[in-house]
Design an enzyme around this catalytic site. Structure first.
Site, PDB file in Angstrom:
ATOM      1  N   VAL A  18       1.288  -1.538  -0.443  1.00 45.31           N
ATOM      2  CA  VAL A  18       0.381   0.177  -0.007  1.00 45.31           C
ATOM      3  C   VAL A  18       0.871   1.216   0.116  1.00 45.31           C
ATOM      4  O   VAL A  18       0.798   2.517  -0.835  1.00 45.31           O
ATOM      5  CB  VAL A  18      -1.084  -0.444   1.465  1.00 45.31           C
ATOM      6  CG1 VAL A  18      -1.672   1.296   1.374  1.00 45.31           C
ATOM      7  CG2 VAL A  18      -2.268  -1.299   1.316  1.00 45.31           C
ATOM      8  N   ARG A  41      14.546  -3.767   3.475  1.00 42.14           N
ATOM      9  CA  ARG A  41      13.503  -3.215   2.282  1.00 42.14           C
ATOM     10  C   ARG A  41      13.969  -1.617   1.539  1.00 42.14           C
ATOM     11  O   ARG A  41      13.945  -0.837   0.879  1.00 42.14           O
ATOM     12  CB  ARG A  41      12.474  -2.887   3.374  1.00 42.14           C
ATOM     13  CG  ARG A  41      10.954  -2.061   2.097  1.00 42.14           C
ATOM     14  CD  ARG A  41      10.441  -3.319   1.145  1.00 42.14           C
ATOM     15  NE  ARG A  41       8.771  -2.653   0.209  1.00 42.14           N
ATOM     16  CZ  ARG A  41       8.962  -2.537  -0.907  1.00 42.14           C
ATOM     17  NH1 ARG A  41       9.643  -2.943  -1.455  1.00 42.14           N
ATOM     18  NH2 ARG A  41       8.073  -2.331  -1.222  1.00 42.14           N
ATOM     19  N   THR A  94      -2.441  -4.430   9.284  1.00 45.71           N
ATOM     20  CA  THR A  94      -3.312  -4.652   9.877  1.00 45.71           C
ATOM     21  C   THR A  94      -3.786  -5.933  10.490  1.00 45.71           C
ATOM     22  O   THR A  94      -5.263  -6.058  10.193  1.00 45.71           O
ATOM     23  CB  THR A  94      -4.916  -3.178  10.465  1.00 45.71           C
ATOM     24  OG1 THR A  94      -5.281  -3.498   8.971  1.00 45.71           O
ATOM     25  CG2 THR A  94      -4.244  -2.356  11.058  1.00 45.71           C
ATOM     26  N   THR A 129      -6.690  -0.617   7.300  1.00 45.95           N
ATOM     27  CA  THR A 129      -7.806  -0.489   7.033  1.00 45.95           C
ATOM     28  C   THR A 129      -8.326  -1.237   9.146  1.00 45.95           C
ATOM     29  O   THR A 129      -7.746  -2.321   9.378  1.00 45.95           O
ATOM     30  CB  THR A 129      -8.013  -2.397   6.487  1.00 45.95           C
ATOM     31  OG1 THR A 129      -7.367  -1.886   5.219  1.00 45.95           O
ATOM     32  CG2 THR A 129      -9.554  -2.738   6.708  1.00 45.95           C
ATOM     33  N   CYS A 269      -6.465  -8.999   2.964  1.00 43.24           N
ATOM     34  CA  CYS A 269      -8.095  -7.727   2.956  1.00 43.24           C
ATOM     35  C   CYS A 269      -9.214  -8.472   3.288  1.00 43.24           C
ATOM     36  O   CYS A 269      -9.640  -9.166   4.085  1.00 43.24           O
ATOM     37  CB  CYS A 269      -7.854  -7.316   2.003  1.00 43.24           C
ATOM     38  SG  CYS A 269      -6.809  -5.836   1.859  1.00 43.24           S
TER      39      CYS A 269
END
Length: 428
Positions: A18, A41, A94, A129, A269
């Site tokens: 994201v 990363r 999350t 989320t 998700c």
């Protein structure tokens, strides 16, 4: 704040599936600091490489900068680098724990980092989320405690739920309509204008942060329930000897029929968000029956597939115990390296319970990541062994080559989880 004052410097906290695409999109117009605690990363991104494949290397390299400028992206794991930012956008995961309870730890840690450098009039926007109320009831107290400042007096918040679809090169971040919100009408307008400046698909300004939070969590809950319905149909029609996909094709000729297909529901998700809504529902005294029923159906599909594979082997007089089975695909969806919450692991574990030797082949999955997250070996090249059964678990484009399947077909059976092959012995 009806205009973007002073050309805001934006911090994106969390550079995963994201955060990175969002950071790159903003970096075309603003100066952006992408912050992530993962040193590996950061090193990879500074080399212009994105292992998630969400951002093309050429595009990433074109926006990277090494020092402050009027626009561009600086990636860092140093908190000091975000200290001068005026807008902070949180895009951390999350997840849920092994009991399917929401885990807000990444958001709390991100909020603590931001609060340590928070200044008067700064804005903190959450994209992760969550269930309704997390931003103002859970995160704001963290921001106040660490910063020593007061909400809607010294600093402000917004919520604009992410709508990233991993692996989708058509519906990218700027081409998906964005829901926005803010902690005051003025901040809501500011947040909306900020996103509108990069989202070509437009924005929808929600009336409150809680409304925006609720809108996000029901998007994926709705999909989860619909997929659970067709998964249940697949089980019923299988017992009747009816091809589920033919039934769905026939029913789909009606103009208002919703065209969902049976399958595994994994990822970060759809397979997770309903538990966030269920958690909040139970906190306010309501037990959500349909939401949790859908979750039970979808969570059980991996075990169901494995059992059906074993039955298929037995019907074809193939020895089960000590046999070899090849699973093709391990990521949670096709043509994407994302292995988060993949339900293919459930097929693997259940087949192992039958004392079957299981190999997993996936050219998209990172073997090191799979080993770290799941403790199993995944190979990126097709094994040369012969197998008693082949399970097509993920419909990667590489797997659509009929010769690839046929190379394993002799004296074995093929189970097509995705229902994309015309020559499989059985499909979900």
């Amino acid at each position: 704040m009806t205009k973007l004052k002073n050309n805001p410097t934006i911090a994106i906290i969390g550079l995963g599936y994201v955060g990175l695409p969002l950071a790159v999109a903003f970096a075309k117009k603003y100066f952006v600091i992408g912050f992530d605690i993962n040193e590996q990363r950061i090193a990879e991104l500074n080399q212009g490489k994105d292992y998630t494949l969400e951002v093309e290397d050429e595009l990433l390299q074109s926006v990277l900068v090494k020092s402050n400028s009027t626009r561009g992206l600086l990636v860092s794991n140093q908190i000091s680098d975000i200290s001068h930012c005026t807008v902070f956008i949180v895009t951390v995961p999350t997840p849920t724990d092994r009991h399917n309870r929401p885990v807000l730890t990444p958001m709390v840690k991100a909020s603590e980092v931001i609060a340590s450098v928070l200044k008067p009039n700064d804005i903190v926007i959450y994209e992760s989320t969550v269930y309704p109320g997390v931003t103002e009831e859970e995160m704001v107290p963290v921001l106040e405690r660490v910063s020593g400042m007061k909400y809607n007096q010294d600093f402000y918040c917004g919520y604009s739920p992410e709508r990233i679809n991993p692996g989708d090169k058509e519906h990218t971040v700027t081409k998906i309509l964005k829901v926005t919100s803010g902690s005051t009408p003025e901040i809501a307008e500011y947040v909306d204008i900020l996103y509108k400046s990069i989202i070509v698909a437009g924005t929808h300004k929600a009336s409150s942060i809680k409304v925006a939070e609720a809108a996000k969590v029901i998007e994926n809950s709705q999909r989860d329930i619909n997929i659970a319905f067709v998964n249940e149909l697949a089980k019923i029609f299988n017992l009747m000897g009816i091809d589920t996909h033919e039934v769905l094709e026939a029913a789909g000729t009606k103009w208002n029929f919703l065209k969902f297909k049976p399958g595994l529901v994994g990822g970060h998700c759809i397979g997770v968000d309903p538990y966030y809504l269920a958690q909040k529902a139970q906190e306010v005294g309501y037990h959500p029956e349909i939401i949790l029923a859908g979750r039970r159906v979808n969570d059980g599909m991996g075990k169901y597939v494995a059992t059906e594979v074993v039955k298929l082997m037995m019907r074809n007089d193939i020895k089960v115990i000590d046999s070899k089975v090849l699973i093709m695909g391990f990521t949670f969806k096709e043509d994407c390296p994302d292995v988060r919450n993949t339900k293919v692991i459930d097929i693997y574990n259940e087949l192992k319970n039958f004392d079957i030797q299981v190999d997993v082949f996936d050219p998209w999955a990172n073997p090191a990541e799979v080993m770290h997250e799941y403790g199993i070996t995944v190979v990126n090249e097709l094994p040369k062994e012969r197998y008693s059964a082949v399970v097509l678990a993920v419909a990667h484009k590489e797997f659509m080559d009929i010769n690839l399947i046929n190379s394993q077909k002799e004296n074995s059976v093929v189970y097509d989880v995705k229902g994309v092959l015309s020559y499989s012995d059985a499909r979900l």
